[in-house]
Write a protein that holds these residues in place. Structure first.
Motif, PDB file in Angstrom:
ATOM      1  N   PRO A  73     -16.069  10.525 -15.977  1.00  0.00           N
ATOM      2  CA  PRO A  73     -17.006   9.381 -16.020  1.00  0.00           C
ATOM      3  C   PRO A  73     -16.809   8.351 -14.905  1.00  0.00           C
ATOM      4  O   PRO A  73     -17.585   7.398 -14.827  1.00  0.00           O
ATOM      5  N   GLU A  74     -15.820   8.541 -14.042  1.00  0.00           N
ATOM      6  CA  GLU A  74     -15.695   7.659 -12.875  1.00  0.00           C
ATOM      7  C   GLU A  74     -16.688   8.038 -11.780  1.00  0.00           C
ATOM      8  O   GLU A  74     -16.787   7.360 -10.757  1.00  0.00           O
ATOM      9  N   CYS A  75     -17.410   9.159 -11.980  1.00  0.00           N
ATOM     10  CA  CYS A  75     -18.420   9.555 -10.992  1.00  0.00           C
ATOM     11  C   CYS A  75     -19.641   8.646 -11.127  1.00  0.00           C
ATOM     12  O   CYS A  75     -19.855   8.011 -12.163  1.00  0.00           O
TER      13      CYS A  75
ATOM     14  N   TYR B 299      -2.283  14.907 -14.595  1.00  0.00           N
ATOM     15  CA  TYR B 299      -2.902  16.153 -14.100  1.00  0.00           C
ATOM     16  C   TYR B 299      -3.246  16.122 -12.619  1.00  0.00           C
ATOM     17  O   TYR B 299      -3.533  17.165 -12.033  1.00  0.00           O
ATOM     18  N   TYR B 300      -3.282  14.949 -12.006  1.00  0.00           N
ATOM     19  CA  TYR B 300      -3.642  14.877 -10.592  1.00  0.00           C
ATOM     20  C   TYR B 300      -2.443  15.075  -9.651  1.00  0.00           C
ATOM     21  O   TYR B 300      -2.626  15.137  -8.440  1.00  0.00           O
ATOM     22  N   THR B 301      -1.233  15.118 -10.211  1.00  0.00           N
ATOM     23  CA  THR B 301      -0.070  15.289  -9.329  1.00  0.00           C
ATOM     24  C   THR B 301      -0.042  16.736  -8.808  1.00  0.00           C
ATOM     25  O   THR B 301      -0.655  17.629  -9.416  1.00  0.00           O
TER      26      THR B 301
ATOM     27  N   ASP C 130      -0.404   4.083  -5.337  1.00  0.00           N
ATOM     28  CA  ASP C 130      -1.135   3.039  -6.059  1.00  0.00           C
ATOM     29  C   ASP C 130      -2.593   3.489  -6.201  1.00  0.00           C
ATOM     30  O   ASP C 130      -3.095   4.267  -5.393  1.00  0.00           O
ATOM     31  N   CYS C 131      -3.250   2.983  -7.224  1.00  0.00           N
ATOM     32  CA  CYS C 131      -4.671   3.294  -7.419  1.00  0.00           C
ATOM     33  C   CYS C 131      -5.470   2.092  -6.911  1.00  0.00           C
ATOM     34  O   CYS C 131      -5.339   0.994  -7.454  1.00  0.00           O
ATOM     35  N   PRO C 132      -6.292   2.262  -5.863  1.00  0.00           N
ATOM     36  CA  PRO C 132      -7.025   1.111  -5.316  1.00  0.00           C
ATOM     37  C   PRO C 132      -7.873   0.399  -6.363  1.00  0.00           C
ATOM     38  O   PRO C 132      -7.988  -0.821  -6.367  1.00  0.00           O
ATOM     39  N   MET C 133      -8.455   1.192  -7.292  1.00  0.00           N
ATOM     40  CA  MET C 133      -9.322   0.583  -8.300  1.00  0.00           C
ATOM     41  C   MET C 133      -8.562  -0.385  -9.219  1.00  0.00           C
ATOM     42  O   MET C 133      -9.158  -1.315  -9.774  1.00  0.00           O
ATOM     43  N   ALA C 134      -7.261  -0.166  -9.359  1.00  0.00           N
ATOM     44  CA  ALA C 134      -6.460  -0.972 -10.296  1.00  0.00           C
ATOM     45  C   ALA C 134      -6.492  -2.471  -9.972  1.00  0.00           C
ATOM     46  O   ALA C 134      -6.140  -3.297 -10.808  1.00  0.00           O
TER      47      ALA C 134
ATOM     48  N   ASP D   3      -2.979   9.252  -3.225  1.00  0.00           N
ATOM     49  CA  ASP D   3      -1.845   8.553  -3.834  1.00  0.00           C
ATOM     50  C   ASP D   3      -1.108   9.454  -4.828  1.00  0.00           C
ATOM     51  O   ASP D   3       0.122   9.513  -4.833  1.00  0.00           O
ATOM     52  N   MET D   4      -1.857  10.152  -5.662  1.00  0.00           N
ATOM     53  CA  MET D   4      -1.226  11.070  -6.621  1.00  0.00           C
ATOM     54  C   MET D   4      -0.448  12.176  -5.888  1.00  0.00           C
ATOM     55  O   MET D   4       0.574  12.653  -6.363  1.00  0.00           O
ATOM     56  N   LYS D   5      -0.975  12.554  -4.731  1.00  0.00           N
ATOM     57  CA  LYS D   5      -0.356  13.662  -3.995  1.00  0.00           C
ATOM     58  C   LYS D   5       0.897  13.226  -3.212  1.00  0.00           C
ATOM     59  O   LYS D   5       1.548  14.044  -2.579  1.00  0.00           O
TER      60      LYS D   5
ATOM     61  N   PHE E 267     -14.481   0.546  -8.380  1.00  0.00           N
ATOM     62  CA  PHE E 267     -14.801   1.986  -8.329  1.00  0.00           C
ATOM     63  C   PHE E 267     -13.575   2.786  -7.898  1.00  0.00           C
ATOM     64  O   PHE E 267     -12.655   2.253  -7.274  1.00  0.00           O
ATOM     65  N   CYS E 268     -13.597   4.065  -8.245  1.00  0.00           N
ATOM     66  CA  CYS E 268     -12.570   4.980  -7.745  1.00  0.00           C
ATOM     67  C   CYS E 268     -13.104   5.546  -6.443  1.00  0.00           C
ATOM     68  O   CYS E 268     -14.163   6.189  -6.426  1.00  0.00           O
ATOM     69  N   PRO E 269     -12.387   5.340  -5.332  1.00  0.00           N
ATOM     70  CA  PRO E 269     -12.902   5.815  -4.034  1.00  0.00           C
ATOM     71  C   PRO E 269     -13.031   7.332  -3.961  1.00  0.00           C
ATOM     72  O   PRO E 269     -13.766   7.835  -3.100  1.00  0.00           O
ATOM     73  N   ILE E 270     -12.356   8.039  -4.854  1.00  0.00           N
ATOM     74  CA  ILE E 270     -12.429   9.509  -4.796  1.00  0.00           C
ATOM     75  C   ILE E 270     -13.654  10.002  -5.580  1.00  0.00           C
ATOM     76  O   ILE E 270     -14.507  10.723  -5.054  1.00  0.00           O
ATOM     77  N   HIS E 271     -13.754   9.581  -6.849  1.00  0.00           N
ATOM     78  CA  HIS E 271     -14.880  10.045  -7.676  1.00  0.00           C
ATOM     79  C   HIS E 271     -16.230   9.519  -7.177  1.00  0.00           C
ATOM     80  O   HIS E 271     -17.256  10.169  -7.336  1.00  0.00           O
TER      81      HIS E 271
ATOM     82  N   GLY F 217       3.018   9.571 -11.358  1.00  0.00           N
ATOM     83  CA  GLY F 217       1.638   9.086 -11.369  1.00  0.00           C
ATOM     84  C   GLY F 217       1.580   7.877 -10.471  1.00  0.00           C
ATOM     85  O   GLY F 217       2.540   7.558  -9.764  1.00  0.00           O
ATOM     86  N   VAL F 218       0.456   7.161 -10.513  1.00  0.00           N
ATOM     87  CA  VAL F 218       0.318   5.963  -9.683  1.00  0.00           C
ATOM     88  C   VAL F 218       0.918   4.755 -10.407  1.00  0.00           C
ATOM     89  O   VAL F 218       1.208   4.819 -11.601  1.00  0.00           O
ATOM     90  N   SER F 219       1.078   3.650  -9.664  1.00  0.00           N
ATOM     91  CA  SER F 219       1.910   2.556 -10.184  1.00  0.00           C
ATOM     92  C   SER F 219       1.417   1.946 -11.497  1.00  0.00           C
ATOM     93  O   SER F 219       2.236   1.577 -12.338  1.00  0.00           O
TER      94      SER F 219
HETATM   95 FE1  SF4 Z   1      -7.206   5.780  -8.920  1.00  0.00          FE
HETATM   96 FE2  SF4 Z   1      -9.233   7.365  -8.349  1.00  0.00          FE
HETATM   97 FE3  SF4 Z   1      -6.734   8.171  -7.810  1.00  0.00          FE
HETATM   98 FE4  SF4 Z   1      -7.628   8.015 -10.328  1.00  0.00          FE
HETATM   99  S1  SF4 Z   1      -8.357   9.400  -8.723  1.00  0.00           S
HETATM  100  S2  SF4 Z   1      -5.665   7.290  -9.579  1.00  0.00           S
HETATM  101  S3  SF4 Z   1      -8.945   6.211 -10.220  1.00  0.00           S
HETATM  102  S4  SF4 Z   1      -7.830   6.444  -6.884  1.00  0.00           S
END
Ligand code: SF4
Ligand code: 13P
Length: 309
Positions: free
Chosen positions: A197-199, A23-25, A83-87, A260-262, A169-173, A58-60
Motif C-alpha cells: 500500500p505504499e505504492c 523481509y527487505y534485508t 535509515d528510512c527517508p520516509m521516517a 538502506d535495507m541492503k 512517501f517511500c521513494p522506492i514504492h 532493518g532500518v533505524s
Molecule cells: Fe523506507 Fe521505503 Fe525502504 Fe520501506 S522500502 S524502509 S518505506 S525507504
C-alpha cells in the motif's frame, strides 16, 4: 561465509541474543535470522522476546521501536546508518496546527517513522493493521502521517471517516508506475498483481491484492495461481520462492530496491554482536512519549485479532 555464520551462531548462544530481520534485508541475512517478518510481526516479537540482546536487521526506526518497547534490553543495529527517508517526512508544527483545527482529531502514525515523530501521535499502525485500527478508533477525524499513499489507501477502505493525509512517501514504492504494471501485465497476462500500500493510488487500483510484505507472502502461498507480479521491495522474493518453489514470481520493476535495507551484511551482523556496537539509545523522556502510541497499537491489534478469530 561459513565461518562468519558459525561465529554469529556462537556469539548468539554466548550472549543470549536473538536476530530479527525484515523481509527487505539481503537473503543471506534472512537465512541466519531467528525470525524474519514484516514490521508488525517484528515489533510484536521485539516486545515479547526473553533474550537479553536483540540484533535488529532493518532500518533505524525498526531498532528504535524495538528499544522503546524493550527499554531494559540491548538493541543493536548492524548498520546504524541504514535509515528510512520516509521516517522523517512529517512536520511537528503541522501536527500541532491540525490538533488546534480539529479538537477531536486522532493522529495516526505509520510505524515507518522516527520516535521524534511518534511521540506526537495517538496511535501507531503498520501496513498490515492500518485499515482495521483506523476503523475502530472512536475519532471520525484522522491525521495520517507520514505516508500519503498508505493514508490514501486507508481513506479508501474507511470512507466513513475524514482522513487527512500528510505528504510523505517511500521513494522506492512511489517510483512504481502504472506503465510498469501495464507492461508487466502484458508480458504475464495470467499473473496476479500483488502490491504494497505504499505504492501510488493509481498503481494500487490495478492490483489484485494489496497488503504488507507478510500479507503478500501469505496471499501468494494460499492462492492457486501459478504466476505473480510483485509490487514491493525485491527482498520478499526470497521468502516467496522458498515457500512456493513451484510458483513463478516477477518483480514489476527492477527499481524496487531499498538501498538502506541492503546495507546490512553478515559481517556487520557479526561485528555488532561481537563488539556490541550500534546500540540504539533513546532518551527516557522520548521513550516514554513514543511508547504510548506503540503500546496502543499492540493493545488494539490484540483486540481486533480476538474479534476476527
Ligand atoms: Fe523506507 Fe521505503 Fe525502504 Fe520501506 S522500502 S524502509 S518505506 S525507504
Ligand atoms: P511492512 O509493513 O510490510 O513490513 O513494510 C515495511 C516497509 O518498510 C515498507 O516499505
Amino acid at each position: 561465509m561459513e565461518q562468519i555464520k558459525e561465529e554469529i551462531s556462537r556469539l548468539k548462544r554466548e550472549k543470549n541474543a536473538i536476530i530479527l530481520a525484515h523481509y527487505y534485508t539481503p537473503q543471506e541475512v534472512q537465512k541466519i535470522a531467528d525470525a524474519v517478518g514484516d514490521s508488525f510481526y517484528l515489533s510484536r516479537l521485539a516486545k515479547e522476546t526473553k533474550h537479553s540482546i536483540l540484533v535488529f536487521c532493518g532500518v533505524s526506526f525498526m531498532g528504535e521501536s524495538a528499544k522503546i518497547l524493550n527499554p531494559e534490553k540491548k538493541v543493536l543495529l548492524p548498520e546504524p546508518q541504514a535509515d528510512c527517508p520516509m521516517a522523517h517526512m512529517a512536520s511537528v508544527e503541522k501536527i500541532k496546527q491540525m490538533r488546534e483545527k480539529y479538537p477531536n482529531l486522532a493522529v495516526v502514525c505509520y510505524i515507518n517513522s522516527s520516535a521524534q515523530l511518534k511521540q506526537y501521535a495517538d496511535i501507531c499502525v503498520t501496513s498490515s493493521n492500518a485499515v482495521a485500527i483506523v476503523k475502530v478508533l472512536p475519532n471520525s477525524e484522522i491525521y495520517f502521517i507520514p505516508d500519503a499513499n498508505l493514508g490514501h489507501y486507508v481513506a479508501k477502505q474507511v470512507p466513513e471517516k475524514n482522513i487527512i493525509v500528510n505528504d510523505g512517501f517511500c521513494p522506492i514504492h512511489k517510483e512504481l508506475s502504472v506503465k510498469d504494471v501495464l507492461l508487466a501485465k502484458k508480458t504475464y497476462p495470467d499473473a496476479k498483481v500483488l502490491v504494497h500500500p505504499e505504492c501510488l493510488p493509481e498503481v494500487v487500483k490495478l492490483a489484485d491484492y494489496v497488503g504488507s510484505t507478510l500479507e503478500i507472502i501469505e496471499y501468494a502461498t494460499s492462492n492457486h495461481a501459478k504466476q505473480y507480479l510483485i509490487g514491493t521491495e525485491n527482498g520478499v522474493l526470497f521468502e516467496l520462492k522458498r515457500k512456493n518453489p513451484n510458483k513463478e514470481f516477477y518483480l514489476i520493476s527492477n527499481q524496487l530496491l531499498c538501498t538502506d535495507m541492503k546495507k546490512i551484511t553478515l559481517e556487520k551482523v557479526r561485528d555488532c554482536l561481537r563488539d556490541e556496537t550500534g546500540q540504539v539509545e533513546v532518551s527516557k523522556e522520548l521513550e516514554e512519549k513514543a511508547k504510548i502510541p506503540l503500546d496502543e497499537m499492540l493493545r488494539l491489534g490484540k483486540v481486533i485479532q480476538k474479534e476476527i478469530s
